[in-house]
Design a protein around this motif. Structure first.
Motif, short mmCIF file in Angstrom:
data_model
loop_
_atom_site.label_atom_id
_atom_site.label_comp_id
_atom_site.label_asym_id
_atom_site.label_seq_id
_atom_site.Cartn_x
_atom_site.Cartn_y
_atom_site.Cartn_z
N GLU A 1 38.22 45.66 60.07
CA GLU A 1 37.82 46.68 59.10
C GLU A 1 36.85 46.12 58.08
OE1 GLU A 1 41.34 49.76 58.60
OE2 GLU A 1 41.96 47.72 58.21
N THR A 2 36.33 47.03 57.24
CA THR A 2 35.28 46.67 56.31
C THR A 2 35.84 46.19 54.98
OG1 THR A 2 34.26 48.64 57.22
CG2 THR A 2 33.15 47.63 55.33
N ALA A 3 35.39 45.01 54.50
CA ALA A 3 35.69 44.61 53.12
C ALA A 3 34.36 44.63 52.37
CB ALA A 3 36.34 43.23 53.08
N GLU A 4 34.09 45.76 51.72
CA GLU A 4 32.78 45.98 51.09
C GLU A 4 32.47 44.95 50.00
OE1 GLU A 4 30.41 48.19 51.68
OE2 GLU A 4 31.29 50.00 52.56
N GLY A 5 33.54 44.41 49.38
CA GLY A 5 33.34 43.55 48.21
C GLY A 5 32.49 42.31 48.50
N PHE B 1 41.40 42.64 48.75
CA PHE B 1 42.48 41.77 48.28
C PHE B 1 42.80 40.73 49.36
CE2 PHE B 1 46.91 40.60 47.98
CZ PHE B 1 47.19 40.54 46.61
N THR B 2 42.85 41.20 50.60
CA THR B 2 43.21 40.31 51.72
C THR B 2 42.19 39.18 51.89
OG1 THR B 2 44.30 42.17 52.79
CG2 THR B 2 43.76 40.28 54.20
N VAL B 3 40.90 39.52 51.71
CA VAL B 3 39.86 38.48 51.81
C VAL B 3 40.14 37.38 50.78
CG1 VAL B 3 37.40 37.99 51.38
CG2 VAL B 3 38.06 39.98 52.75
N GLY B 4 40.41 37.76 49.54
CA GLY B 4 40.68 36.78 48.49
C GLY B 4 41.93 35.97 48.79
N TYR B 5 42.95 36.65 49.26
CA TYR B 5 44.22 35.97 49.58
C TYR B 5 43.99 34.88 50.63
CZ TYR B 5 49.18 35.43 50.56
OH TYR B 5 50.44 34.91 50.70
N GLN C 1 35.55 32.54 58.94
CA GLN C 1 36.79 32.73 59.70
C GLN C 1 37.41 34.09 59.38
OE1 GLN C 1 38.70 29.24 58.04
NE2 GLN C 1 38.69 28.17 60.01
N ILE C 2 37.35 34.46 58.10
CA ILE C 2 37.99 35.72 57.69
C ILE C 2 37.24 36.92 58.26
CG2 ILE C 2 38.60 37.15 55.69
CD1 ILE C 2 38.86 34.47 54.10
N CYS D 1 32.23 52.62 39.97
CA CYS D 1 33.65 52.20 39.83
C CYS D 1 34.19 51.76 41.18
CB CYS D 1 34.50 53.38 39.34
SG CYS D 1 34.28 53.80 37.63
N GLY D 2 34.01 52.62 42.20
CA GLY D 2 34.53 52.32 43.53
C GLY D 2 33.91 51.07 44.12
N VAL D 3 32.66 50.85 43.81
CA VAL D 3 31.94 49.68 44.34
C VAL D 3 32.39 48.40 43.65
CG1 VAL D 3 29.66 48.58 44.38
CG2 VAL D 3 29.87 51.02 44.96
N LEU D 4 32.42 48.43 42.31
CA LEU D 4 32.59 47.18 41.55
C LEU D 4 34.03 46.69 41.53
CD1 LEU D 4 30.09 47.90 38.61
CD2 LEU D 4 29.70 46.48 40.65
N LYS D 5 34.98 47.62 41.67
CA LYS D 5 36.39 47.15 41.65
C LYS D 5 36.70 46.25 42.84
CE LYS D 5 37.88 49.83 45.06
NZ LYS D 5 38.48 49.41 46.32
N ASN D 6 35.92 46.38 43.93
CA ASN D 6 36.18 45.54 45.11
C ASN D 6 35.97 44.06 44.80
OD1 ASN D 6 36.89 47.60 46.87
ND2 ASN D 6 34.77 47.98 47.47
N ILE D 7 35.05 43.76 43.86
CA ILE D 7 34.80 42.36 43.47
C ILE D 7 36.09 41.78 42.87
CG2 ILE D 7 33.48 40.87 41.91
CD1 ILE D 7 31.26 43.02 41.93
N ILE D 8 36.65 42.55 41.95
CA ILE D 8 37.83 42.05 41.23
C ILE D 8 39.04 42.01 42.17
CG2 ILE D 8 39.22 42.34 39.12
CD1 ILE D 8 36.15 41.82 38.71
N ALA D 9 39.07 42.93 43.15
CA ALA D 9 40.18 42.92 44.12
C ALA D 9 40.18 41.62 44.93
CB ALA D 9 40.08 44.13 45.05
N ILE D 10 39.00 41.11 45.26
CA ILE D 10 38.94 39.84 45.99
C ILE D 10 39.53 38.73 45.10
CG2 ILE D 10 37.38 38.08 46.95
CD1 ILE D 10 35.62 40.34 48.01
N ALA D 11 39.16 38.75 43.81
CA ALA D 11 39.69 37.73 42.89
C ALA D 11 41.21 37.85 42.76
CB ALA D 11 39.03 37.87 41.52
#
Ligand SMILES: NC(=O)C1=CN([C@@H]2O[C@H](COP(=O)(O)OP(=O)(O)OC[C@H]3O[C@@H](n4cnc5c(N)ncnc54)[C@H](O)[C@@H]3O)[C@@H](O)[C@H]2O)C=CC1
Ligand SMILES: O=C(CO)COP(=O)(O)O
Length: 349
Positions: free
Chosen positions: A292-296, A271-275, A285-286, A201-211
């Motif tokens: 900090e770490t964006a695991e997604g 979220f910030t990466v996607g934004y 660039q990002i 759960c913790g791992v996979l939600k990061n994918i959707i957070a980028i979207a």
């Protein structure tokens, strides 16, 4: 292990980043805490200034630069470092770890053994991908492992806002230890036996957070976000089940709870990466300008290969992979998704 012993011994936290520091402060309300940082100057800062990762530390937290000291003084340890460094950390730690230790990690990423993955490989199966609890078991003598996962944005925890987490383990004593050590009147702790499900759960939600960040970056509102969250949840469940998790974890706090928090907050690095992608920056660039770490980002790379192997339907993941690594624009990805031929809402229950 009785509660008297717990209160006498300090609790270890390994990794003095945003989340490790926030968890150290929560633990410090009930126990002495030893917070490990690799860098001596960070330990110096912890000891002299009482600050770590920009957070003021509770007086019960002290710093350490020695993994041996953490292992010898603490029976219960929370490793919270990015997944890219997790295996090497546990390898270094393993000579000091014994079967009596309990490790509860807070890392939301996956690991692929180098020898199993080449640049060209397009598929990965479950045996080639490890969760952090599996790394602990692969690399050390520790048996009693667990994880903590849930909607736990470090900044909000540091500000002492109300929140909750899930401690998952196959061992009831690990869950009970997590509850006893972490729970306070602003921080609820739930238990789960589905260790793999909760980790995923913790791992996979990061994918959707980028979207979700990308939708916000394009200026879209709550209808679009709700559509993404609900379809993203379905993808998480398909892939999570293929990898050994149960559906229940995904509809709980660590699943939908963390998904909603991370998809809705500008505090989320994913979220910030996607934004920023939607605002026209490229991935290089990002990542070059993020401390900090964006695991997604790495999770999208690994999850894409897993869906190729298991033939899991995951159009959001597929489009994100193209945006991150194949130069598709965010607008093109959205157009594709809006034309995707699907009309069954829920088919996983
Ligand atoms: N920040 C947050 O809101 C949350 C983060 N997480 C997860 O926690 C994990 C860590 O994230 P953050 O603390 O936010 O990252 P961060 O980027 O703020 O800090 C990572 C820390 O780990 C340290 N580190 C790296 N390798 C190490 C090693 N071998 N030994 C000791 N320390 C090492 C770094 O020096 C750095 O201080 C990630 O997997 C993240 O997904 C989970 C929940 C909330
Ligand atoms: O997992 C998190 C909150 O639960 C933190 O998310 P980010 O890693 O995207 O900041």
């Amino acid at each position: 292990m009785d509660s008297k012993m717990l209160s006498e011994k300090p609790v270890g936290v390994v990794g003095a980043g945003s989340f490790g520091t926030a968890i150290a402060n929560i633990l410090a309300e009930k126990s002495k805490v030893l917070l490990y940082a690799r860098n001596e100057s960070v330990v110096d800062h912890i000891e002299k200034k009482g600050i770590s990762s920009g957070q003021l530390l509770h007086e019960n937290v002290s710093g350490s630069n020695e993994l041996e000291e953490i292992a010898s003084k603490c029976d219960i340890i929370f490793p919270i470092v990015p997944s890219s460094n997790f295996r090497s950390l546990i390898k270094d730690f393993s000579e000091y770890l014994h079967p009596y230790h309990i490790l509860i990690h807070g890392t939301k990423g996956l690991d692929v053994s180098i020898q199993d993955e080449t640049q060209e490989s397009t598929k990965l199966n479950r045996n080639q991908v490890r969760t952090m609890s599996e790394i602990i078991q692969d690399e050390s003598l520790v048996v009693r492992v667990g994880c903590l996962a849930g909607p736990n944005l470090a900044r909000e925890l540091a500000d002492k806002q109300p929140a909750a987490t899930v401690v998952a383990s196959h061992f009831d004593e690990v869950i009970q230890a997590g509850i006893r050590l972490l729970r306070n009147d602003r921080f609820q702790v739930y238990g789960s036996q589905d260790l793999i499900g909760v980790e995923l759960c913790g791992v996979l939600k990061n994918i959707i957070a980028i979207a979700s960040g990308a939708l916000s970056g394009m200026g879209y509102g709550e209808n679009a976000r709700a559509l993404l969250i609900s379809r993203g949840m379905v993808e998480m469940i398909y892939l999570g089940r293929a990898l050994g998790g149960n559906t229940e974890a995904f509809i709980g706090l660590a699943g939908v709870g963390d998904l909603v928090a991370t998809c809705s907050s500008t505090l989320s690095r994913n979220f910030t990466v996607g934004y920023r992608l939607a605002q026209g920056e490229n991935l290089q660039q990002i990542t070059d300008s993020m401390d900090e770490t964006a695991e997604g980002i790495n999770t999208i790379r690994i999850a894409k290969k897993l869906t190729n192997f298991y033939k899991v339907r995951a159009p959001i993941l597929e489009m994100l992979h193209k945006v991150l690594f194949e130069n598709l624009t965010v607008e093109e990805a959205l157009q594709y998704l809006m034309k995707y031929p699907l009309n069954v809402d829920i088919d996983f229950l």
